[in-house]
Structure formats: C-alpha cells, structure tokens
Motif scaffolding. Sequence first.
Motif, mmCIF file in Angstrom:
data_model
loop_
_atom_site.group_PDB
_atom_site.id
_atom_site.type_symbol
_atom_site.label_atom_id
_atom_site.label_comp_id
_atom_site.label_asym_id
_atom_site.label_seq_id
_atom_site.Cartn_x
_atom_site.Cartn_y
_atom_site.Cartn_z
ATOM 1 N N TRP A 1 -43.890 -33.295 17.862
ATOM 2 C CA TRP A 1 -43.337 -33.556 19.188
ATOM 3 C C TRP A 1 -43.319 -35.081 19.420
ATOM 4 C CZ3 TRP A 1 -46.348 -36.456 22.347
ATOM 5 C CH2 TRP A 1 -47.734 -36.417 22.136
ATOM 6 N N ALA A 2 -42.467 -35.492 20.332
ATOM 7 C CA ALA A 2 -42.384 -36.911 20.678
ATOM 8 C C ALA A 2 -41.666 -37.047 22.021
ATOM 9 C CB ALA A 2 -41.633 -37.698 19.602
ATOM 10 N N TYR A 3 -41.883 -38.178 22.664
ATOM 11 C CA TYR A 3 -41.136 -38.462 23.890
ATOM 12 C C TYR A 3 -41.036 -39.962 24.087
ATOM 13 C CZ TYR A 3 -45.181 -39.994 26.624
ATOM 14 O OH TYR A 3 -46.257 -40.706 27.093
ATOM 15 N N ASN B 1 -41.732 -34.709 40.271
ATOM 16 C CA ASN B 1 -43.025 -34.940 39.625
ATOM 17 C C ASN B 1 -43.143 -34.351 38.224
ATOM 18 O OD1 ASN B 1 -43.183 -32.245 40.227
ATOM 19 N ND2 ASN B 1 -44.756 -32.466 41.810
ATOM 20 N N SER B 2 -42.094 -33.721 37.731
ATOM 21 C CA SER B 2 -42.126 -33.186 36.377
ATOM 22 C C SER B 2 -40.708 -32.848 35.918
ATOM 23 C CB SER B 2 -43.016 -31.936 36.289
ATOM 24 O OG SER B 2 -42.453 -30.880 37.036
ATOM 25 N N THR B 3 -40.584 -32.656 34.624
ATOM 26 C CA THR B 3 -39.306 -32.262 34.038
ATOM 27 C C THR B 3 -39.562 -31.137 33.048
ATOM 28 O OG1 THR B 3 -38.455 -34.524 34.224
ATOM 29 C CG2 THR B 3 -37.299 -33.036 32.721
ATOM 30 N N THR C 1 -40.776 -21.944 23.492
ATOM 31 C CA THR C 1 -42.104 -22.527 23.561
ATOM 32 C C THR C 1 -42.172 -23.517 24.709
ATOM 33 O OG1 THR C 1 -42.292 -22.353 21.175
ATOM 34 C CG2 THR C 1 -43.849 -23.817 22.283
ATOM 35 N N ILE C 2 -43.187 -23.385 25.522
ATOM 36 C CA ILE C 2 -43.431 -24.364 26.581
ATOM 37 C C ILE C 2 -44.530 -25.289 26.085
ATOM 38 C CG2 ILE C 2 -44.181 -24.734 28.949
ATOM 39 C CD1 ILE C 2 -43.133 -22.026 29.648
ATOM 40 N N ILE C 3 -44.219 -26.551 25.894
ATOM 41 C CA ILE C 3 -45.191 -27.528 25.433
ATOM 42 C C ILE C 3 -45.225 -28.687 26.415
ATOM 43 C CG2 ILE C 3 -45.902 -29.057 23.562
ATOM 44 C CD1 ILE C 3 -44.426 -27.336 21.636
ATOM 45 N N PRO C 4 -46.267 -28.776 27.253
ATOM 46 C CA PRO C 4 -46.380 -29.948 28.122
ATOM 47 C C PRO C 4 -46.643 -31.184 27.282
ATOM 48 C CG PRO C 4 -47.719 -28.128 28.930
ATOM 49 C CD PRO C 4 -47.294 -27.788 27.534
ATOM 50 N N SER D 1 -42.554 -32.158 30.739
ATOM 51 C CA SER D 1 -43.107 -33.506 30.840
ATOM 52 C C SER D 1 -43.583 -33.732 32.265
ATOM 53 C CB SER D 1 -42.043 -34.554 30.482
ATOM 54 O OG SER D 1 -42.495 -35.851 30.827
ATOM 55 N N HIS D 2 -44.659 -34.493 32.406
ATOM 56 C CA HIS D 2 -45.154 -34.820 33.739
ATOM 57 C C HIS D 2 -44.459 -36.042 34.328
ATOM 58 C CE1 HIS D 2 -48.138 -31.704 33.520
ATOM 59 N NE2 HIS D 2 -48.569 -32.158 32.358
ATOM 60 N N PHE D 3 -43.416 -36.507 33.643
ATOM 61 C CA PHE D 3 -42.562 -37.549 34.202
ATOM 62 C C PHE D 3 -41.446 -36.904 35.013
ATOM 63 C CE2 PHE D 3 -44.255 -39.778 30.447
ATOM 64 C CZ PHE D 3 -44.727 -40.940 31.047
#
Length: 250
Positions: A95-97, A73-75, A148-151, A4-6
């Motif tokens: 996916w969800a966040y 800046n990311s997680t 799996t890496i999913i931004p 995540s970019h959070f």
Amino acid sequence: QLVSHFASDKLGWMAIGFGSKMRSSSMVITWPNSDGTITISQREATKHGMPRIVANPNDIAILVPQNTILSSNSTAIAFTYPLPNASQNAVPMIWAYSTQKPPSGAIDAKIARQDEMGTVTMDLTQPVNDLSVATDATTTVIGTSTQTIIPLPTRVASNVTSGKDTPLTDAEKTIRTHGILMTVGFLLCLPLGVFIARFSRTVSFLKDKWFTAHWFVQFVVSGPIIVAGWFIGYDYVGDDHFQDTHTVGY
C-alpha cells in the motif's frame, strides 16, 4: 475499499498492489478529483520508479459509488477487483499514499512519490464483516472477488497483518544491504583512509608507510564495498530510476 484519514481535498492519491514488493505487482491507484469524480488507474512497475499504466489489464477494478465517501475528515474509495488467486489463504499486498494530487483526472496522469508505503497480508481464513460501514477495516469476499477496506496509513483490519509485524521482504532486505554497504564504505572506510593520510605521516614509525596504508584502505577496502553497494542498488531500481541529473549523480 481504501480509507484515508485525509479529507478528499487534502489527499493526493492512495493505492494498493497485489504482491510483496513494488516490482511486478498489479496496482490499483485511485484519487478524488476537484470536480467530485474518482479516478481509478491500474498500473504496474517493472522497476523501482513511477508505475506505468496498464492499457488492457486482465483484471479490471470497478468503482463502487455507494461505498465511496468523500468527506471533510476522511476519504473512502471503494472498488471491486478479482482476487488474484482464489485458492490462496493469505494474499500479500502493498500500500502507499501521497498528499500531492496528480495534475489531472486522467488515468495516465503523473503521480508524485509516495509519502508513506508498507505491506499487509490479507488472511482469507478469518471471519469477515459486513461492508455496510466504511469506517473499520474489513474484508468482504463476494464469489471470487474481494473488496478490502484498508485504512491508510496507520490502522489495518483484524484479519490483515501489518507489515511492521512481518519479516522483511526480499526487496526490503536488498534495500537494507545496499544501505549498509554504502554507509560502511562512504562513512567509515573512506574517512578512515583520510585520517590515515592526515595523521599517520606525523608519526615517526608510520611516516614512511602512510601512503601505502592510505591507498590500501581507499581502494582495496572501500572500493569493493562501495561498488558492491552501488550495483545492488542499481540492480534493484533499474534504468527507469535514472531519468535526471539528480538520480544519475551529476
């Protein structure tokens, strides 16, 4: 690995599920805690509502600390999880966040409704990259397991197809049908009946027929459309959705 970019203090939770829709998909929901620990919660939704904890899952998600990065800046949270069907060439995923943090690090903690959600399809026939850097979207297959890496939520891997480029799922078609029927019933047909009652009585050749036209539009036309839309929505979300006066309609 979910990226995540959070920043870790801004991210609430993020999740993936194996399947094309929320219902009956095996989900891995994960979030960083204020003490630096990571929670991995395996859940499943029987209806459209908060997924319930799976006490003894057949497949277990295991945190990979060396590929888990909590920065300003990311997680990035990495875990291993067995591929649901190793014979598949393409694996549908959801996916969800959310930016709202769960109240605790317990695996059964209540989670807030997602801010964003979507679908992806992981193509296992495409070449994969090394899982040494947690910045680009990649898929690494290790035996019968997949990492799996999913931004989330905007970027996906070259071997992952965005849900925006794929046909609507059955669940999405159901939601669309529900929305169309309720919109036509409430925003078109019912107001039309009101306008007939309000204005046709002043027209000389309609003043004796306005009530018949009014109830016909309200009950014969609007009624079946609204009832059909309501039942489609109810069948989709199930009883678990109606837990408070807001969702019941009071």
